[in-house]
Enzyme design. Structure first.
Site, short mmCIF file in Angstrom:
data_model
loop_
_atom_site.label_atom_id
_atom_site.label_comp_id
_atom_site.label_asym_id
_atom_site.label_seq_id
_atom_site.Cartn_x
_atom_site.Cartn_y
_atom_site.Cartn_z
N PHE A 261 -3.58 -70.01 8.55
CA PHE A 261 -3.72 -71.26 9.30
C PHE A 261 -4.34 -72.37 8.46
O PHE A 261 -4.16 -73.55 8.77
CB PHE A 261 -4.55 -71.03 10.58
CG PHE A 261 -6.05 -71.11 10.39
CD1 PHE A 261 -6.72 -72.31 10.61
CD2 PHE A 261 -6.79 -69.99 10.01
CE1 PHE A 261 -8.10 -72.40 10.46
CE2 PHE A 261 -8.15 -70.08 9.87
CZ PHE A 261 -8.82 -71.28 10.08
N LYS A 262 -5.04 -72.01 7.39
CA LYS A 262 -5.67 -73.03 6.56
C LYS A 262 -4.64 -73.99 5.94
O LYS A 262 -4.96 -75.14 5.61
CB LYS A 262 -6.49 -72.38 5.44
CG LYS A 262 -7.54 -71.37 5.91
CD LYS A 262 -8.68 -72.04 6.64
CE LYS A 262 -9.68 -71.02 7.18
NZ LYS A 262 -10.51 -70.42 6.16
N ASP A 263 -3.39 -73.53 5.79
CA ASP A 263 -2.35 -74.41 5.25
C ASP A 263 -2.13 -75.64 6.12
O ASP A 263 -1.73 -76.70 5.62
CB ASP A 263 -1.02 -73.66 5.13
CG ASP A 263 -1.02 -72.60 4.05
OD1 ASP A 263 -1.62 -72.85 2.99
OD2 ASP A 263 -0.42 -71.53 4.27
N MET B 166 -4.79 -78.04 5.01
CA MET B 166 -4.90 -78.21 3.56
C MET B 166 -3.70 -78.94 2.96
O MET B 166 -3.85 -79.70 2.00
CB MET B 166 -5.08 -76.85 2.91
CG MET B 166 -5.91 -76.90 1.65
SD MET B 166 -7.64 -77.36 1.93
CE MET B 166 -8.29 -75.83 2.57
N THR C 35 -9.20 -69.93 2.87
CA THR C 35 -9.41 -71.32 2.47
C THR C 35 -9.09 -71.50 0.99
O THR C 35 -8.46 -72.49 0.60
CB THR C 35 -10.87 -71.75 2.73
OG1 THR C 35 -11.09 -71.81 4.13
CG2 THR C 35 -11.16 -73.12 2.14
#
Length: 476
Positions: free
Chosen positions: A112-114, A117, A145
């Site tokens: 989910f960090k994409d 980011m 992350t």
């Protein structure tokens, strides 16, 4: 829109400036001076937008100093088909009775960090080019992350990344994603310790304003409000998709609840921002693993971080965090956005190792909508198995923590959405334990685990980290 510090010592600043700062200049966390409130009609007008178009609208409320055409281009580039596999970018699919899964792991690092980011990579490069500045990112990661930041920032002009990770505390896949990169602007540092030690080292460098300024330090951890604002977008998207089938005249009163696997509190705080902006979210349910400091806080009102020795290594490693860096933002809200009251709470934490907000705890649910729960390894295994047996869907261990806790907080007539953390392929051992099924890597990542890895091992040593960064920092 201008931004202030939770600690009151920063002059109001625009979005493009706080993107580069990460932490506020006084060591606090950046917050909007005021949170914009949307009407039901405005929300409804966004229903037919693509994800990139929705991101432009939501982020346009935060990034008021960036021209709309430039912002729209950055969102198109961030949420393109080249970066995200699913056509809708974020699919929302039923998982079981009352619970749907918000698919946040369709990006390049399968986590989910994409979601935030990829936007941050676009926006940082844009602002640096406009201001002719360089930026040296110092970050800390418990798993996802780091790879999301490195894949978003690799090869970017004027940017270097120094990513701290805890030695031996990530999955083999997570290590391979990060350490196999060969870009000259990427520096992986494996610290002897736990994630909280990495985060403390990062904060020590940022709190030294002379060092921070001399080496143009910036942050991409969830302390960076750019990430928090970008994550708020998918709460809007999730509500819009969940309410698509609801008659138009009933949508304004249609509520959802959202369960969020959480360690550092950034993702779920984005949900609080979305709720405050007008998304009809009834409950924000925090799911913790065995490192359940935040669950204890929301149930009791007492926040008591644990030391490294008491931070467990679990099978949902991205949540192996005992000191949530974003909680300061929530405490700021609870204490009436009063920097003096916040400072008193943080002095209490420094002196006693705890903050006692038991008097405020009833407001956590009644006013702010937060609830919480804990999941264990046995719970994760049982949840992965039950979901797989019932639907054929395989979920990762962090998402399993979310589903387990979500089941405990279902309310009649209120759909529960669980935010996906990562693809299960990143955690094959627990998937096999739960289902007896061995899942391989996606085709485009075949061979990843066999690539040479490039990492510098380092003691929990602030001076050594300073020297390492100073020697390799980029400048204009």
């Amino acid at each position: 829109m201008k931004y202030i510090s939770t600690r009151g010592g920063m002059a109001p600043a625009p979005y493009s400036e706080i993107l580069l700062e990460g932490l506020a200049t006084d060591g606090g966390l950046v917050m909007p001076e005021s949170v914009p409130r949307l009407t039901a009609e405005q929300l409804e007008s966004w229903r037919s937008l693509s994800y990139a178009e929705l991101a432009t609208e939501v982020l346009g409320l935060f990034a008021t100093d960036i021209p709309r055409d430039d912002l729209a281009r950055m969102c198109r580039d961030a949420y393109s088909a080249q970066n995200f596999v699913a056509a809708e970018v974020v699919p929302v699919t039923p998982l079981e009775a009352g619970i749907s899964l918000v698919g946040l792991s369709e990006g390049p690092t399968l986590a989910f960090k994409d979601m935030a980011m990829q936007f941050l990579g676009q926006s940082l490069e844009y602002v640096l080019a406009k201001t002719d500045r360089a930026l040296n990112i110092v970050g800390a990661t418990s798993g996802d992350t780091g790879s999301a930041a490195e894949y978003a920032l690799r090869g970017k002009d004027g940017i270097a990344v120094f990513m701290l990770s805890p030695q031996g505390r990530m999955s083999a896949f997570q290590r391979a994603q990060m350490y196999s990169l060969t870009d000259e602007n990427i520096h992986n540092i494996a610290v002897q310790g736990v994630f909280d030690d990495c985060q403390n080292l990062m904060k020590a460098l940022f709190e030294d304003l002379e060092f921070k300024r001399a080496h143009d330090l910036g942050a991409v951890n969830s302390v960076n409000l750019g990430r928090v604002s970008a994550q708020a977008v998918y709460y809007f998207w999730a509500w819009l998709r969940a309410s698509d089938a609801v008659p138009a005249e009933e949508r304004a009163s249609f509520e959802i609840s959202v369960t969020v696997p959480s360690g550092n509190f950034g993702n779920i705080f984005s949900g609080y921002l979305a709720k405050k902006m007008g998304v009809p979210i009834r409950r924000l349910v925090l799911a913790a693993n065995e490192n359940n400091v935040l669950d204890e806080f929301f149930r009791t009102g007492v926040y008591e971080p644990r030391g490294a020795a008491d931070t467990h290594a679990t099978s949902s490693p991205s949540m192996d965090i005992s000191k949530a860096s974003n909680l300061e933002r929530f405490v700021f809200e609870v204490l009436g956005r009063d920097p003096e009251r916040l400072a008193a709470a943080w002095r209490e934490l420094a002196e006693t190792g705890r903050i006692d907000l038991t008097a405020e705890q009833p407001r956590f649910v009644e006013e702010f909508g937060f609830q919480s729960g804990t999941s264990t390894h046995a719970d994760r295994v049982a949840t992965i198995k039950s979901v797989f047996d019932a639907s054929g869907t395989v979920i990762d261990p962090h998402t399993a923590d979310g589903v387990k806790v979500a089941r405990e907080h279902l309310e009649p007539g209120v759909p529960m959405l669980v935010l996906e953390t990562a693809k299960p392929e990143k955690f094959p051992e627990i998937v096999f334990e739960a289902t007896g099924t061995r899942i391989g890597l996606p085709e485009h990542l075949a061979g990843l685990l066999d690539l040479p890895q490039h990492v510098t091992e380092m003691d929990d040593d602030e001076a050594a980290l300073r020297d390492f960064v100073a020697e390799r920092a980029v400048s204009r």
